[in-house]
Motif scaffolding. Structure first.
Motif, PDB file in Angstrom:
ATOM      1  N   ALA A   1      33.063  -0.653  28.439  1.00 61.69           N
ATOM      2  CA  ALA A   1      33.612  -1.820  29.128  1.00 61.69           C
ATOM      3  C   ALA A   1      35.133  -1.775  29.040  1.00 61.69           C
ATOM      4  CB  ALA A   1      33.079  -3.117  28.523  1.00 61.69           C
ATOM      5  N   ARG A   2      35.772  -2.200  30.095  1.00 62.47           N
ATOM      6  CA  ARG A   2      37.232  -2.309  30.124  1.00 62.47           C
ATOM      7  C   ARG A   2      37.596  -3.751  30.474  1.00 62.47           C
ATOM      8  NH1 ARG A   2      36.300   2.699  32.565  1.00 62.47           N
ATOM      9  NH2 ARG A   2      37.266   4.465  31.510  1.00 62.47           N
TER      10      ARG A   2
ATOM     11  N   PRO B   1      35.985  -1.596  24.682  1.00 61.89           N
ATOM     12  CA  PRO B   1      34.882  -1.346  23.736  1.00 61.89           C
ATOM     13  C   PRO B   1      33.846  -0.402  24.337  1.00 61.89           C
ATOM     14  CG  PRO B   1      34.622  -3.496  24.752  1.00 61.89           C
ATOM     15  CD  PRO B   1      35.938  -2.950  25.244  1.00 61.89           C
ATOM     16  N   ARG B   2      33.292   0.453  23.507  1.00 61.23           N
ATOM     17  CA  ARG B   2      32.305   1.443  23.952  1.00 61.23           C
ATOM     18  C   ARG B   2      31.211   1.533  22.904  1.00 61.23           C
ATOM     19  NH1 ARG B   2      34.350   7.440  25.183  1.00 61.23           N
ATOM     20  NH2 ARG B   2      35.575   6.210  26.677  1.00 61.23           N
ATOM     21  N   ILE B   3      29.960   1.670  23.396  1.00 58.81           N
ATOM     22  CA  ILE B   3      28.826   1.737  22.481  1.00 58.81           C
ATOM     23  C   ILE B   3      27.712   2.551  23.133  1.00 58.81           C
ATOM     24  CG2 ILE B   3      27.709  -0.384  23.301  1.00 58.81           C
ATOM     25  CD1 ILE B   3      26.969  -0.954  20.381  1.00 58.81           C
TER      26      ILE B   3
ATOM     27  N   ASN C   1      33.933  -8.813  21.657  1.00 62.42           N
ATOM     28  CA  ASN C   1      32.511  -8.492  21.482  1.00 62.42           C
ATOM     29  C   ASN C   1      31.932  -7.952  22.772  1.00 62.42           C
ATOM     30  OD1 ASN C   1      29.507  -9.672  21.867  1.00 62.42           O
ATOM     31  ND2 ASN C   1      29.799  -9.047  19.749  1.00 62.42           N
ATOM     32  N   LEU C   2      31.106  -6.914  22.634  1.00 64.25           N
ATOM     33  CA  LEU C   2      30.345  -6.351  23.753  1.00 64.25           C
ATOM     34  C   LEU C   2      28.893  -6.246  23.332  1.00 64.25           C
ATOM     35  CD1 LEU C   2      29.930  -4.926  26.486  1.00 64.25           C
ATOM     36  CD2 LEU C   2      30.562  -2.778  25.367  1.00 64.25           C
TER      37      LEU C   2
END
Length: 581
Positions: free
Chosen positions: A301-302, A415-417, A453-454
Motif C-alpha cells: 500500500a502507498r 506498508p507492505r505485507i 496500520n494496514l
C-alpha cells in the motif's frame, strides 16, 4: 407368410405374384432393392457433421465420474480408465433444468428423465432433463409405417457399422418419418418412444426395456454392497504437505464405507486410512487435489499525503501629531482655542510593532490606523517613515508591513505485507500517547494509539485477479491542537473497502481532497472603500491551504512461478501462466 418391408427384399427373394404368372417380361438384371436403398442412403449421408442435441441418456452419455455396469455377474472395475475418479470440475448439465433439481447419474441404457415403468408422469411434476450429448453419426432419412422394430434396429446397425443385440422383450412396430438426422439420434428417439434403453460396450449395443435395465442395475448395486461387506480392507498412509491433516479428515470421511476408518498423525501430518482398495484410490485422489500449494500474496500500500499552504498578508500603520500652542511657537492667537493639539488614537502596547517609526526622541508613534501584518524574525518585512518639523509641532509616522508564506509537504508511507490466500494479515507502526483521565477512582492513564496500520485479507480467483478486503489507517498526534490538560489531539485518516485488482496492477482505493481558501479584511469603515486611498485604511489577509490524501494498493502473487512448474509436473495449478504486459 409374413410380409417384410420393401427394403428387406435384398435378404430374401420376393414371392411370385399374379402379374408374373400372366407372363409379364422380367428384367434381365435387377439390383436388390435393399442394396440400392442403402447405397443411396450412404451417398446422401456423406459429409454429416456433429449435431448437439438432447438424446436418450446411456452409459456413453453419463458423466465421466460415474461408472455404469449393468451386466450381472461382472464386477465394477476398482481402478483403471473406467474407475470412478475425483475431478476438479463438475460436468455441465442442461441449463434449462428446473431450479433446485440436483443432477443425478442417469440409468444405464435409459433416459434419465424418462417415465417410470408401469406408469406415467403426473401433471405438475418437474422432471430433470438428461445431460446434453453430441451426436456424430451419419445423417439419414427414415420413412416407415408399421415397421417391425427389429428390422429398424438391423437397418441402423448396418448404417452405423455397429452390432446391436436385442432381448426377447423388445417388440412392437414403429411409424417414423425423419429427414436429415444422425442415425444415433434416430436410435435414441426410437428407443425412447418404446420405453427401451441401450447399453453401449465398445462396438456392441445391447437394447432392452428400461425396466429390465433398472433391475439389472439394482441387482448389480446389491451385489457390490455384498462384496464390499466381505472384501478385505487395506491400510494406507497418505502424506499431506501443504494442508492440515485434521482439516482433511472430515472431507475424507465422506468417501469411506461403513467399514472404513481414518486417523491423523499430528507429528508427521499424515492420514492413516483403512478401507476397501477402490475407496482408498478415491481418498488418495481427493487428498492430492486438495493438498495443493497455497497461493502467497504480497500486498503493498502507498499512502500519499500532500499539503500546500499559501499565505499573504499586507498591513499599514500611520499616524502623527500636530500642535498649535505657544510652547511650540505656533499659537493660534485666539482667546479660544488658544492651544490646539491633534494626534493619532490607535492603541499601542508592547506587542504593537513600532520599529522604523520611533526615532529622534519620539515617545509614541501616535498611530491613527494600526493594522500591521504579522511580521516576525523569520517571516515578512516592514518599512517605516517619520516626518516632522524642527520644533516638533508637526509629526507624521508611516509604517508598511507585508508577509507571504508558501509551503509544500509531501508524506509517503508504504506498508507492505505478505500473506496466504484467504488469510488476514496486518502490519502497523506508530506511538501510544498517554492521556490522563480523572475519575472518582483517581487519575488513570490511558494509552491511545497513533499509528500507521494496514490490514488486508486477499483471495485469489481462478483467472489471476485478487479480491481484497483492505483497511488502511494513518493516525498521528497533533501537538498544535491540545486539550485542556495539554494532551494532543489525534489526526485520523482511514480507508476501508473491498476491491478486485489484477495481479501486479495498482489501483486507487480512494482519496480525500480538501481546500481551504480565506480572504480576510481588517479596515476602517467607509475610508477603506475609497479607491487608491483606501489602501491606507485596511489590512488584507489571503490564505489558501490544500490537503490531498490518496491510498494506492498493489497485490502480487509471489509463488506464481512455483505453481506453474508444479502444473508442468502434473500437480493441479489454480492459475494460468502470467501474461506479458
Amino acid at each position: 407368410m409374413t410380409k417384410l418391408p420393401w427394403w428387406h427384399s435384398s435378404r430374401a427373394p420376393a414371392a411370385p405374384t399374379t402379374e408374373r404368372r400372366r407372363g409379364r417380361p422380367r428384367a434381365r438384371k435387377r439390383w436388390p432393392a435393399g442394396v440400392v436403398w442403402l447405397a443411396l442412403l450412404l451417398a446422401r449421408s456423406a459429409g454429416a457433421d456433429d449435431v448437439p442435441t438432447m438424446g436418450t441418456s446411456n452409459a456413453a452419455a453419463a458423466p465421466a465420474s460415474v461408472q455404469v455396469n449393468p451386466t450381472p455377474g461382472t464386477p465394477a472395475p476398482a481402478s483403471g480408465k473406467g474407475a470412478p475418479r475425483i475431478t476438479s470440475s463438475n460436468p455441465r448439465y442442461d441449463a434449462t433444468a428446473p431450479a433446485g433439481a440436483a443432477p443425478s447419474a442417469p440409468v444405464a441404457g435409459g433416459p434419465a428423465a424418462g417415465p417410470v415403468a408401469g406408469g406415467s408422469a403426473s401433471l405438475g411434476t418437474m422432471v430433470p432433463r438428461a445431460p446434453r450429448r453430441r451426436y456424430s453419426g451419419r445423417r439419414i432419412d427414415l420413412d416407415f409405417k408399421g415397421a417391425d422394430i427389429h428390422n429398424i434396429l438391423r437397418l441402423l446397425a448396418d448404417v452405423g457399422q455397429v452390432n446391436i443385440v436385442t432381448s426377447d422383450d423388445v417388440k412392437g412396430e414403429v411409424t417414423i418419418k425423419m429427414r436429415n438426422v444422425p442415425w444415433d439420434q434416430a436410435l435414441d428417439v426410437i428407443l425412447r418412444s418404446k420405453l427401451l434403453g441401450q447399453v453401449r460396450e465398445g462396438n456392441l449395443i445391447r437394447v432392452a426395456p428400461l425396466v429390465v435395465l433398472e433391475k439389472e442395475l439394482e441387482q448389480e448395486i446389491a451385489r457390490q454392497k455384498q462384496l464390499a461387506d466381505v472384501a478385505p480392507t487395506e491400510t494406507r498412509i497418505i502424506a499431506v504437505s501443504y494442508a492440515d491433516a485434521k482439516n482433511l479428515q472430515d472431507r475424507v470421511h465422506d468417501l469411506l464405507s461403513p467399514r472404513g476408518k481414518i486417523s491423523v498423525d499430528e507429528r508427521t501430518n499424515q492420514l492413516i486410512v483403512s478401507d476397501l482398495g477402490s475407496n482408498l484410490n478415491l481418498v488418495e485422489e481427493l487428498v492430492r487435489n486438495l493438498d495443493s500449494q497455497t497461493l502467497q500474496v504480497v500486498i503493498e500500500a502507498r499512502i500519499v499525503e500532500a499539503n500546500t499552504n499559501f499565505s499573504r498578508e499586507i498591513g499599514v500603520q500611520w499616524g502623527g501629531s500636530g500642535f498649535a500652542d505657544s510652547a511650540h511657537g505656533t499659537s493660534t492667537g485666539l482667546a479660544f482655542p488658544g492651544n490646539v493639539a491633534v494626534g493619532g488614537g490607535g492603541i499601542t502596547d508592547a506587542v504593537t510593532p513600532t520599529a522604523g517609526v520611533l526615532g529622534a526622541g519620539a515617545a509614541s508613534p501616535n498611530f491613527a490606523v494600526n493594522l500591521p501584518a504579522k511580521v516576525a524574525t523569520d517571516s515578512g518585512g516592514a518599512v517605516g517613515l517619520s516626518l516632522g518639523s524642527l520644533g516638533g509641532a508637526f509629526n507624521l509616522n508611516l509604517r508598511l508591513s507585508a508577509m507571504e508564506s508558501t509551503g509544500q509537504v509531501r508524506i509517503l508511507s508504504s506498508p507492505r505485507i505478505s500473506t496466504m490466500d484467504n488469510v488476514e494479515a496486518a502490519i502497523e507502526q506508530g506511538v501510544s500517547i498517554p492521556i490522563s483521565i480523572i475519575s472518582a477512582q483517581g487519575i488513570q492513564t490511558v494509552f491511545v494509539d497513533a499509528k500507521l496500520n494496514l490490514t488486508v485479507k486477499p483471495h485469489v480467483t481462478n483467472d489471476g485477479t485478487v479480491i481484497m478486503t483492505v483497511h488502511v489507517t494513518r493516525n498521528e498526534p497533533d501537538f498544535a491542537h491540545t486539550g485542556a490538560r495539554g494532551d494532543p489531539t489525534i489526526l485520523k485518516k482511514e480507508a476501508k473497502t473491498v476491491m478486485l485488482v489484477r495481479d501486479g496492477d495498482t489501483a486507487v482505493i480512494g482519496g480525500i481532497y480538501q481546500r481551504t481558501s480565506t480572504l480576510h479584511y481588517d479596515k476602517v469603515p467607509f475610508l477603506a472603500d475609497i479607491p487608491i486611498l483606501g489602501f491606507f485604511f485596511r489590512h488584507k489577509l489571503d490564505q489558501d491551504d490544500r490537503t490531498e490524501f490518496l491510498v494506492f494498493i498493489t497485490p502480487r502473487i509471489a509463488n506464481r512461478s512455483e505453481l506453474s512448474r508444479a502444473d508442468i509436473t502434473g500437480t493441479t495449478s489454480p492459475l494460468p501462466l502470467p501474461s506479458a504486459r
